[in-house]
Design a protein around this motif. Structure first.
Motif, PDB file in Angstrom:
ATOM      1  N   ALA A  41       6.924  -2.678  -1.841  1.00  0.00           N
ATOM      2  CA  ALA A  41       6.703  -1.373  -2.470  1.00  0.00           C
ATOM      3  C   ALA A  41       6.660  -1.500  -3.988  1.00  0.00           C
ATOM      4  N   ILE A  42       7.602  -2.268  -4.538  1.00  0.00           N
ATOM      5  CA  ILE A  42       7.635  -2.424  -6.001  1.00  0.00           C
ATOM      6  C   ILE A  42       6.338  -3.078  -6.488  1.00  0.00           C
ATOM      7  N   ALA A  43       5.866  -4.071  -5.739  1.00  0.00           N
ATOM      8  CA  ALA A  43       4.598  -4.715  -6.102  1.00  0.00           C
ATOM      9  C   ALA A  43       3.469  -3.680  -6.111  1.00  0.00           C
ATOM     10  N   GLY A  44       3.440  -2.847  -5.085  1.00  0.00           N
ATOM     11  CA  GLY A  44       2.396  -1.825  -4.990  1.00  0.00           C
ATOM     12  C   GLY A  44       2.492  -0.797  -6.107  1.00  0.00           C
ATOM     13  N   ILE A  45       3.718  -0.396  -6.431  1.00  0.00           N
ATOM     14  CA  ILE A  45       3.919   0.604  -7.488  1.00  0.00           C
ATOM     15  C   ILE A  45       3.469   0.034  -8.842  1.00  0.00           C
ATOM     16  N   MET A  59       0.834  -1.200   0.000  1.00  0.00           N
ATOM     17  CA  MET A  59       0.000   0.000   0.000  1.00  0.00           C
ATOM     18  C   MET A  59       0.875   1.260   0.000  1.00  0.00           C
ATOM     19  N   LEU A  60       1.904   1.265   0.843  1.00  0.00           N
ATOM     20  CA  LEU A  60       2.772   2.451   0.927  1.00  0.00           C
ATOM     21  C   LEU A  60       3.501   2.712  -0.388  1.00  0.00           C
ATOM     22  N   GLY A  61       3.889   1.649  -1.071  1.00  0.00           N
ATOM     23  CA  GLY A  61       4.583   1.811  -2.364  1.00  0.00           C
ATOM     24  C   GLY A  61       3.730   2.627  -3.324  1.00  0.00           C
ATOM     25  N   GLY A  62       2.472   2.223  -3.474  1.00  0.00           N
ATOM     26  CA  GLY A  62       1.576   2.947  -4.377  1.00  0.00           C
ATOM     27  C   GLY A  62       1.283   4.346  -3.879  1.00  0.00           C
ATOM     28  N   MET A  63       1.036   4.493  -2.575  1.00  0.00           N
ATOM     29  CA  MET A  63       0.692   5.804  -2.002  1.00  0.00           C
ATOM     30  C   MET A  63       1.861   6.786  -2.136  1.00  0.00           C
ATOM     31  N   PHE A  64       3.052   6.333  -1.788  1.00  0.00           N
ATOM     32  CA  PHE A  64       4.223   7.222  -1.873  1.00  0.00           C
ATOM     33  C   PHE A  64       4.499   7.610  -3.334  1.00  0.00           C
ATOM     34  N   ALA A  65       4.444   6.611  -4.233  1.00  0.00           N
ATOM     35  CA  ALA A  65       4.714   6.910  -5.649  1.00  0.00           C
ATOM     36  C   ALA A  65       3.707   7.932  -6.156  1.00  0.00           C
ATOM     37  N   HIS A  66       2.433   7.743  -5.782  1.00  0.00           N
ATOM     38  CA  HIS A  66       1.388   8.687  -6.222  1.00  0.00           C
ATOM     39  C   HIS A  66       1.661  10.082  -5.661  1.00  0.00           C
ATOM     40  N   SER A  67       1.993  10.151  -4.388  1.00  0.00           N
ATOM     41  CA  SER A  67       2.225  11.463  -3.761  1.00  0.00           C
ATOM     42  C   SER A  67       3.408  12.187  -4.408  1.00  0.00           C
ATOM     43  N   ILE A  68       4.488  11.470  -4.649  1.00  0.00           N
ATOM     44  CA  ILE A  68       5.674  12.096  -5.247  1.00  0.00           C
ATOM     45  C   ILE A  68       5.358  12.556  -6.668  1.00  0.00           C
ATOM     46  N   LEU A  69       4.644  11.692  -7.368  1.00  0.00           N
ATOM     47  CA  LEU A  69       4.279  11.985  -8.758  1.00  0.00           C
ATOM     48  C   LEU A  69       3.409  13.237  -8.857  1.00  0.00           C
ATOM     49  N   THR A  70       2.403  13.322  -7.998  1.00  0.00           N
ATOM     50  CA  THR A  70       1.446  14.429  -8.122  1.00  0.00           C
ATOM     51  C   THR A  70       1.940  15.714  -7.450  1.00  0.00           C
ATOM     52  N   ARG A  71       2.635  15.569  -6.307  1.00  0.00           N
ATOM     53  CA  ARG A  71       3.065  16.776  -5.582  1.00  0.00           C
ATOM     54  C   ARG A  71       4.295  17.424  -6.196  1.00  0.00           C
ATOM     55  N   PRO A  79       9.111  12.375 -12.876  1.00  0.00           N
ATOM     56  CA  PRO A  79       8.730  11.273 -13.770  1.00  0.00           C
ATOM     57  C   PRO A  79       8.435   9.990 -12.970  1.00  0.00           C
ATOM     58  N   ILE A  80       7.633   9.116 -13.550  1.00  0.00           N
ATOM     59  CA  ILE A  80       7.188   7.931 -12.822  1.00  0.00           C
ATOM     60  C   ILE A  80       8.363   7.049 -12.383  1.00  0.00           C
ATOM     61  N   TRP A  81       9.388   6.911 -13.253  1.00  0.00           N
ATOM     62  CA  TRP A  81      10.504   6.028 -12.879  1.00  0.00           C
ATOM     63  C   TRP A  81      11.236   6.549 -11.647  1.00  0.00           C
ATOM     64  N   LEU A  82      11.376   7.895 -11.584  1.00  0.00           N
ATOM     65  CA  LEU A  82      12.068   8.480 -10.432  1.00  0.00           C
ATOM     66  C   LEU A  82      11.183   8.398  -9.182  1.00  0.00           C
ATOM     67  N   SER A  83       9.891   8.650  -9.390  1.00  0.00           N
ATOM     68  CA  SER A  83       8.947   8.537  -8.262  1.00  0.00           C
ATOM     69  C   SER A  83       8.965   7.114  -7.703  1.00  0.00           C
ATOM     70  N   ALA A  84       9.029   6.134  -8.611  1.00  0.00           N
ATOM     71  CA  ALA A  84       9.021   4.722  -8.197  1.00  0.00           C
ATOM     72  C   ALA A  84      10.276   4.389  -7.384  1.00  0.00           C
ATOM     73  N   ILE A  85      11.421   4.883  -7.851  1.00  0.00           N
ATOM     74  CA  ILE A  85      12.681   4.598  -7.137  1.00  0.00           C
ATOM     75  C   ILE A  85      12.649   5.238  -5.749  1.00  0.00           C
ATOM     76  N   ILE A  86      12.233   6.522  -5.703  1.00  0.00           N
ATOM     77  CA  ILE A  86      12.196   7.219  -4.401  1.00  0.00           C
ATOM     78  C   ILE A  86      11.205   6.533  -3.458  1.00  0.00           C
TER      79      ILE A  86
END
Lengths: 240, 295
Positions: free
Chosen positions: B206-210, B47-59, B63-70
């Motif tokens: 996290a990767i699974a969630g992303i 859950m956190l993987g998807g939530m964090f990636a979404h937050s970084i991406l939107t806020r 780019p998605i690849w960087l958001s995913a890594i962070i």
């Protein structure tokens, strides 16, 4: 009390409990550099507890020094870095791993390059050629004697200064036990300090320079091995 | 009776979700094998993987690849914090294993509540990594995101297999799994290895969630179903190697997906739990036998 710099290992008033049971009464012993010391005693005497307390596998009171350095507060894994390696009772092999992997893990704390580790591996193969033949075999598929060779070989991969062994001959045929203990004797002649817990007294006494006799959780006697002439002498201390 | 097209389409869907379960299962196995702990907070990492990636991406508009890594790094850090502040103090006091496992369940609930308070309770999603699609093979549609899941899953399994078999740290982790005392006697810092296991496990979750968020959604409550399914996949696989976890996940994913086609969505969990019971009856050690080896 001042640190003892002449000994490799100094144990002072080491005591351990399992719950409310006093498994080891305050016990002191020492081992000089390159000395072969044996601890003898009947079942339940506290021999294994003593080794587990020295290597910090169990909490204890008292003091343990290595080369004059107080290591009482050290963690078990930190002792390996100093050069104290123990082969535990039952061998403690990583049974699902291959012989090669077990030996590689033995060199986890060995400083130096891969070439140094390969040299150490060659030394182990010289001592136990059978391990080289079984390199890809899993540890669990080997005979008891081969497993013990692997346990000792793995400990030697760390290039220890003090090798502690808990009943390495347990469950082995007399010929194999003699072979392994003789190898320990050779290593000792090359300068390796050895602290051996053993129930097979005659074998251990042939190799050791000094013996501690442990009974009911405390040291009953400390004497040079040449002073023990017969089983009768031992029994006197065992049941004193 | 469903048509061949329906069956094939559900097979594709099943493989996709099964790979996600597989990654979660590997996360379960990494911690279990290093410590004997079943980490019930594993789902929350998804859950956190998807939530964090979404937050970084939107806020921050990264780019998605960087958001995913962070996001992966941040969740791995959460895993480390869980180990240091929740697991380790109990571990050092020789707390019973069930008390530690219960603590991981509490962590799951705690993190869910923190997420509700800080990020809200609304579901969120983001676009697939590759726009366009799906790929049409006749009547069968394969979303591009499935190729990402397949590719990343394959790379991770290969990398993890290499890590566990060929690196000193990977071998040390396996050694801790088999005999902690012997490992410590050889100089392996067992507690530090447990931190590595939690970081690795959280990162995998996290990767699974992303990966799954673009095809579904993420929200504070998705951790529990993903955690349960990942746990079932780990048991089916046998808590063994990364390949075992992935196979267990694919097996479960396909079964659930086909169950929906044959019997309807309401039967999804009935079928998957029945499958678990059947597997454990005929393969009590799991399909690959690692569970019993450890136990």
């Amino acid at each position: 009390m001042a640190a003892d710099t002449t000994n490799l290992l100094t144990v002072r008033d080491l005591a351990a409990h399992y719950g409310h049971i006093e498994a080891l009464r305050p016990t002191s012993l020492n081992g000089g550099p390159g000395e072969f010391v044996t601890i003898l005693g009947p079942n339940g005497a506290g021999k294994t507890t003593l080794l587990r307390a020295i290597t910090r596998l169990i909490p204890s009171s008292g003091k343990v020094e290595f080369k004059g350095q107080d290591v009482t507060k050290f963690k078990t894994n930190e002792l390996a870095g100093l050069g104290i390696i123990m082969v535990m009772e039952g061998r403690g092999l990583f049974s699902d791993m291959s012989v090669k992997e077990n030996l590689q893990i033995g060199a986890y704390k060995l400083p130096g390059s891969q070439a140094d580790k390969d040299r150490q591996l060659d030394k182990v193969f010289t001592l136990f050629p059978r391990l080289k033949e079984r390199l890809t075999q899993t540890a669990s598929s080997m005979s008891g004697g081969e497993q013990q060779m692997l346990a000792v070989g793995r400990a030697l991969m760390a290039d220890p200064k003090l090798l502690i062994l808990d009943e390495p001959s347990l469950g082995l045929a007399p010929r194999v036990a003699t072979e392994i203990l003789s190898t320990l004797g050779s290593l000792n002649k090359e300068g390796l300090g050895i602290l051996l817990v053993e129930q097979k007294a005659p074998l251990a006494l042939k190799l050791a320079q000094r013996v501690y006799i442990l009974s009911s959780g405390s040291v009953r006697a400390e004497l040079p091995t040449h002073e023990i002439k017969s089983h009768h002498d031992l029994a006197k201390y065992y049941f004193a | 009776m469903p048509s061949i097209v329906e069956l094939t389409q559900s097979l594709v869907t099943g493989v996709g979700i099964g790979l996600i379960y597989g990654l979660i299962a590997i996360g379960f196995s990494v911690i279990y094998n290093a410590s004997g702990i079943v980490n019930f907070a594993q789902g929350v990492f998804v859950m956190l993987g998807g939530m964090f990636a979404h937050s970084i991406l939107t806020r921050y508009g990264l780019p998605i690849w960087l958001s995913a890594i962070i996001a992966t790094i941040l969740v791995a850090a959460v895993g480390v914090l869980v180990q240091i502040f929740v697991i380790n103090p109990r571990w050092r006091r020789n707390a019973p294993l069930f008390a530690i496992i219960l603590a991981t369940l509490a962590v799951q609930l705690l993190i869910e509540q923190i997420v509700i308070l800080t990020l809200g309770d609304q579901p969120r999603t983001y676009p697939e990594f590759t726009s366009g699609g799906p790929l049409k093979l006749g009547p069968i549609a394969i979303p591009y995101q499935l190729f990402w899941v397949l590719g990343v899953g394959a790379i991770l399994v290969f990398a993890l297999t290499q890590f566990f078999n060929r690196t000193p740290m990977g071998r040390a982790l396996r050694a801790c799994a088999q005999n902690r005392e012997a490992a410590a006697l050889l100089g392996i810092p067992v507690e530090r290895m447990l931190i590595v296991a939690f970081a690795l496990s959280a990162g995998l979750g996290a990767i699974a969630g992303i990966l799954i968020t673009p095809t579904q959604y993420t929200a504070y409550l998705i951790g529990t179903p993903f955690g349960i399914n990942g746990f079932i996949a780990a048991i089916i696989g046998g808590f063994g190697s990364p390949v075992a976890g992935l196979v267990g996940g694919i097996f479960l994913g396909i079964t659930q997906s086909e169950a929906i086609v044959f019997f309807g969505a309401g039967f999804r969990n009935i079928i998957s739990l029945s499958l678990l019971l059947i597997v454990l009856m005929f393969f009590p050690k799991g399909l690959f036998g690692g569970f019993a080896k450890k136990a």
